[in-house]
Design an enzyme around this catalytic site. Structure first.
Site, PDB file in Angstrom:
ATOM      1  N   LYS A   1      -2.362  -1.337  -4.097  1.00 52.89           N
ATOM      2  CA  LYS A   1      -1.427  -1.985  -3.171  1.00 52.89           C
ATOM      3  C   LYS A   1      -0.073  -1.304  -3.337  1.00 52.89           C
ATOM      4  O   LYS A   1       0.210  -0.728  -4.382  1.00 52.89           O
ATOM      5  CB  LYS A   1      -1.298  -3.470  -3.533  1.00 52.89           C
ATOM      6  CG  LYS A   1      -0.774  -4.326  -2.407  1.00 52.89           C
ATOM      7  CD  LYS A   1      -1.874  -4.786  -1.462  1.00 52.89           C
ATOM      8  CE  LYS A   1      -1.310  -5.537  -0.284  1.00 52.89           C
ATOM      9  NZ  LYS A   1      -2.355  -6.123   0.563  1.00 52.89           N
TER      10      LYS A   1
ATOM     11  N   ASP B   1       0.092  -4.697   5.780  1.00 57.21           N
ATOM     12  CA  ASP B   1       0.177  -6.011   5.140  1.00 57.21           C
ATOM     13  C   ASP B   1       1.429  -6.659   5.733  1.00 57.21           C
ATOM     14  O   ASP B   1       1.893  -6.234   6.812  1.00 57.21           O
ATOM     15  CB  ASP B   1       0.277  -5.884   3.606  1.00 57.21           C
ATOM     16  CG  ASP B   1       0.074  -7.215   2.887  1.00 57.21           C
ATOM     17  OD1 ASP B   1      -1.073  -7.681   2.816  1.00 57.21           O
ATOM     18  OD2 ASP B   1       1.056  -7.826   2.423  1.00 57.21           O
TER      19      ASP B   1
HETATM   20  P1  NDP Z   1       2.537 -10.279   9.115  1.00 53.82           P
HETATM   21  O1  NDP Z   1       3.737  -9.548   8.637  1.00 53.82           O
HETATM   22  O2  NDP Z   1       1.884  -9.863  10.371  1.00 53.82           O
HETATM   23  O3  NDP Z   1       2.872 -11.840   9.213  1.00 53.82           O
HETATM   24  C1  NDP Z   1       3.347 -12.551   8.121  1.00 53.82           C
HETATM   25  C2  NDP Z   1       3.583 -13.976   8.553  1.00 53.82           C
HETATM   26  O4  NDP Z   1       3.785 -14.794   7.410  1.00 53.82           O
HETATM   27  C3  NDP Z   1       4.826 -14.130   9.408  1.00 53.82           C
HETATM   28  O5  NDP Z   1       4.644 -15.194  10.309  1.00 53.82           O
HETATM   29  C4  NDP Z   1       5.892 -14.461   8.365  1.00 53.82           C
HETATM   30  O6  NDP Z   1       7.029 -15.143   8.889  1.00 53.82           O
HETATM   31  C5  NDP Z   1       5.101 -15.351   7.435  1.00 53.82           C
HETATM   32  N1  NDP Z   1       5.671 -15.281   6.081  1.00 53.82           N
HETATM   33  C6  NDP Z   1       5.733 -14.209   5.279  1.00 53.82           C
HETATM   34  N2  NDP Z   1       6.333 -14.507   4.134  1.00 53.82           N
HETATM   35  C7  NDP Z   1       6.661 -15.805   4.225  1.00 53.82           C
HETATM   36  C8  NDP Z   1       7.299 -16.708   3.351  1.00 53.82           C
HETATM   37  N3  NDP Z   1       7.741 -16.324   2.145  1.00 53.82           N
HETATM   38  N4  NDP Z   1       7.451 -17.991   3.764  1.00 53.82           N
HETATM   39  C9  NDP Z   1       7.004 -18.387   4.993  1.00 53.82           C
HETATM   40  N5  NDP Z   1       6.394 -17.564   5.871  1.00 53.82           N
HETATM   41  C10 NDP Z   1       6.224 -16.304   5.472  1.00 53.82           C
HETATM   42  O7  NDP Z   1       1.505 -10.230   7.876  1.00 53.82           O
HETATM   43  P2  NDP Z   1      -0.073 -10.430   7.893  1.00 53.82           P
HETATM   44  O8  NDP Z   1      -0.471 -11.436   8.887  1.00 53.82           O
HETATM   45  O9  NDP Z   1      -0.703  -9.098   7.899  1.00 53.82           O
HETATM   46  O10 NDP Z   1      -0.315 -11.010   6.398  1.00 53.82           O
HETATM   47  C11 NDP Z   1      -0.316 -12.414   6.125  1.00 53.82           C
HETATM   48  C12 NDP Z   1      -1.056 -12.663   4.818  1.00 53.82           C
HETATM   49  O11 NDP Z   1      -2.420 -12.192   4.945  1.00 53.82           O
HETATM   50  C13 NDP Z   1      -0.501 -11.965   3.576  1.00 53.82           C
HETATM   51  O12 NDP Z   1      -0.707 -12.784   2.453  1.00 53.82           O
HETATM   52  C14 NDP Z   1      -1.372 -10.730   3.470  1.00 53.82           C
HETATM   53  O13 NDP Z   1      -1.385 -10.202   2.151  1.00 53.82           O
HETATM   54  C15 NDP Z   1      -2.715 -11.304   3.860  1.00 53.82           C
HETATM   55  N6  NDP Z   1      -3.716 -10.344   4.290  1.00 53.82           N
HETATM   56  C16 NDP Z   1      -3.464  -9.515   5.358  1.00 53.82           C
HETATM   57  C17 NDP Z   1      -4.430  -8.614   5.764  1.00 53.82           C
HETATM   58  C18 NDP Z   1      -4.251  -7.786   6.998  1.00 53.82           C
HETATM   59  O14 NDP Z   1      -5.239  -7.167   7.415  1.00 53.82           O
HETATM   60  N7  NDP Z   1      -3.096  -7.757   7.632  1.00 53.82           N
HETATM   61  C19 NDP Z   1      -5.687  -8.453   5.008  1.00 53.82           C
HETATM   62  C20 NDP Z   1      -5.891  -9.439   3.983  1.00 53.82           C
HETATM   63  C21 NDP Z   1      -4.912 -10.315   3.622  1.00 53.82           C
HETATM   64  P3  NDP Z   1       8.395 -14.310   9.115  1.00 53.82           P
HETATM   65  O15 NDP Z   1       8.135 -13.414  10.270  1.00 53.82           O
HETATM   66  O16 NDP Z   1       9.429 -15.352   9.382  1.00 53.82           O
HETATM   67  O17 NDP Z   1       8.646 -13.566   7.833  1.00 53.82           O
END
Ligand code: NDP
Length: 452
Positions: free
Chosen positions: A126, A166
């Protein structure tokens, strides 16, 4: 805590101080695996666990770039290459101010066993940076990505280490980083996954993590002869994983009622349908807006801003059947878990990585609900990344339906492995199942390859 687990954790903490997220991930893992090793002592002889918690390589570097005002900015970049026993390092890049070594070591550690569960030949790693893409112009993001790649290119490659997206690292960032890598190396190779389908990406990769977590939920429900039709679902976040979780839920007849971002959440009792989802996708992916704007368009929905004085997240305090946390680590604490259970939730499928604190997990396991940990439930994303690598190697592009079929099949297989290793009478302990199944595959490869 079992004394062996406690001793192991004490040594780990002394050796890796100030890394709470990494400690949490290792603790959860060894709590499942230690009893299994007691029954299979060959793993102890080879010091497998001691080797697994030490990344093969950690790279930390400076990322200088110039903002739109002509000011020089400096961020910190990381790549943590944890384990390559079953394939080249593979895992996403995260761009968020909270990124530090502990967060990336936890994510890389989880990634190793998640990748093993997919059955595909991928090791785990990562990376990322404390750079915050929120509020930055496209040009600033591009200059940052180019500077990031000017160092990262030395350590990655299609047979060495293949990053992906991510939090904060979506199609735009993959494009800028890939472009810079191609220019430096003078070669067009599958060094990133999550590429656009116009230049080497796979169909279904953007959808894969969200779709996969819903497929996993379907499999869990099948064990109780149920399906997702009409199930009320709480979903956190509104990013990539959340959007496609909601899309698949709608397709399968479920009723998702929430979305959130780091400023607050919306609750739409009448259900989020395709039209409302399209609005959110445009809002988030094109306008880069905030979820609050949902209630300006759909006036029956209620917006609640984040209240940092609360000891719980009110998003998890609504009547529902299923919950899909899709934001970030530790977003469900013990109080949230208890609220979910009291509101009737009996299925949790984790789209995010480690979104539930250990105390929250304990509540779910004690209540014997269908609890699918991220390591298993969100493995669909990396699974389709693995399929993207296969397509790149063959210089082929499979049809959408073909990739979706394979994703579905992989999620079913992951579910079956969890059942195989996690069955306790008529209850499936999916945490133990996922950890032990992943451990066995990686540990056996490490033994085969000698002391390296
Ligand atoms: P994105 O950047 O597309 O979206 C992240 C989302 O989570 C946004 O809505 C963001 O809000 C919110 N968020 C992030 N940090 C916080 C926080 N501290 N408190 C509240 N809301 C938060 O990321 P992904 O959808 O790709 O990833 C989301 C999760 O899924 C992560 O844990 C990632 O590790 C996991 N994941 C992702 C994969 C992928 O293929 N993308 C694969 C496997 C797991 P804001 O915009 O306001 O920050």
């Amino acid at each position: 805590m079992n004394s062996e687990v406690m001793n192991f954790m004490n040594t780990l903490k002394a050796h890796n101080p100030n890394e709470p997220e990494f400690h949490q991930a290792v603790y959860e893992f060894i709590s499942s695996v230690m009893p299994f090793i007691e029954k299979n002592p060959q793993y102890r002889k080879y010091k497998i666990l001691e080797r697994m918690v030490e990344p093969e390589r950690v790279i930390i570097f400076r990322i200088p770039w110039v903002d739109d005002q002509g000011e020089i900015q400096v961020n910190r970049g990381f790549r943590v290459e944890v384990n390559s026993a079953i394939g080249p390092f593979k895992g996403g890049l995260r761009l968020h101010p909270s990124v530090n070594l502990s967060v990336l070591k936890f994510l890389g550690f989880e990634q190793v066993y998640k990748n093993a569960l997919t059955g595909l030949p991928m090791g785990g790693g990562k990376g990322g940076s404390d750079f915050d893409p929120k509020g930055k112009s496209d040009n600033e993001v591009m200059r940052f990505c180019q500077s990031f790649m000017l160092e990262l290119f030395r350590y990655i490659g299609p047979n060495t280490d293949i990053p992906a997206g991510d939090i904060g690292f979506g199609a735009r960032e993959v494009g800028y980083c890939f472009g810079m890598y191609k220019k430096i190396m003078n070669e067009f190779t599958g060094v990133f996954t999550g590429k656009s389908t116009d230049w080497g990406g796979s169909f279904i990769r953007p959808e894969a993590t969200g779709y996969g977590s819903v497929y996993f939920a379907q499999e869990m429900l099948k064990t109780r002869s149920e399906n997702l039709d009409k199930k009320i679902c709480l979903v956190s976040a509104s990013g990539n994983v959340a959007q496609y979780t909601v899309e698949k839920l709608i397709q399968l007849g479920a009723k998702p009622v929430t979305f959130s971002d780091s400023d607050g959440y919306i609750y739409d009792e009448s259900g989020i349908n395709k039209e409302k989802l399209d609005f959110v996708m445009h809002l988030k992916n094109v306008c880069r807006g905030r979820i609050k704007e949902y209630t300006e368009k759909f006036r029956d929905a209620i917006y609640t801003p984040v209240d940092k004085t609360l000891d719980h997240n009110p998003l998890w305090n609504h009547k529902a059947d299923c919950a899909f946390p899709c934001a970030t680590q530790n977003e469900i604490n013990k109080k949230d878990a208890l609220n979910l259970l009291q509101n009737g939730v009996y299925l949790v499928s984790e789209g995010a990585n480690m979104p539930t604190t250990p105390e929250g997990v304990h509540q779910f396991l004690a209540a014997k609900i269908l609890y699918g940990p991220g390591k298993a439930a969100n493995a669909g994303g990396v699974a389709v990344s693995g399929l993207e690598m296969s397509q790149n190697s063959q210089r082929l592009s499979w049809e959408r339906a073909e990739v979706d079929r394979r994703l579905h099949q992989i999620m079913q297989k992951i579910h079956n492995q969890c059942v195989k290793y996690g069955k306790e009478g008529n209850f499936t302990h999916y945490v133990n199942g996922a950890n032990i199944a992943g451990f066995v595959r990686v540990a056996n490869a490490m033994i085969d390859q000698g002391i390296v």
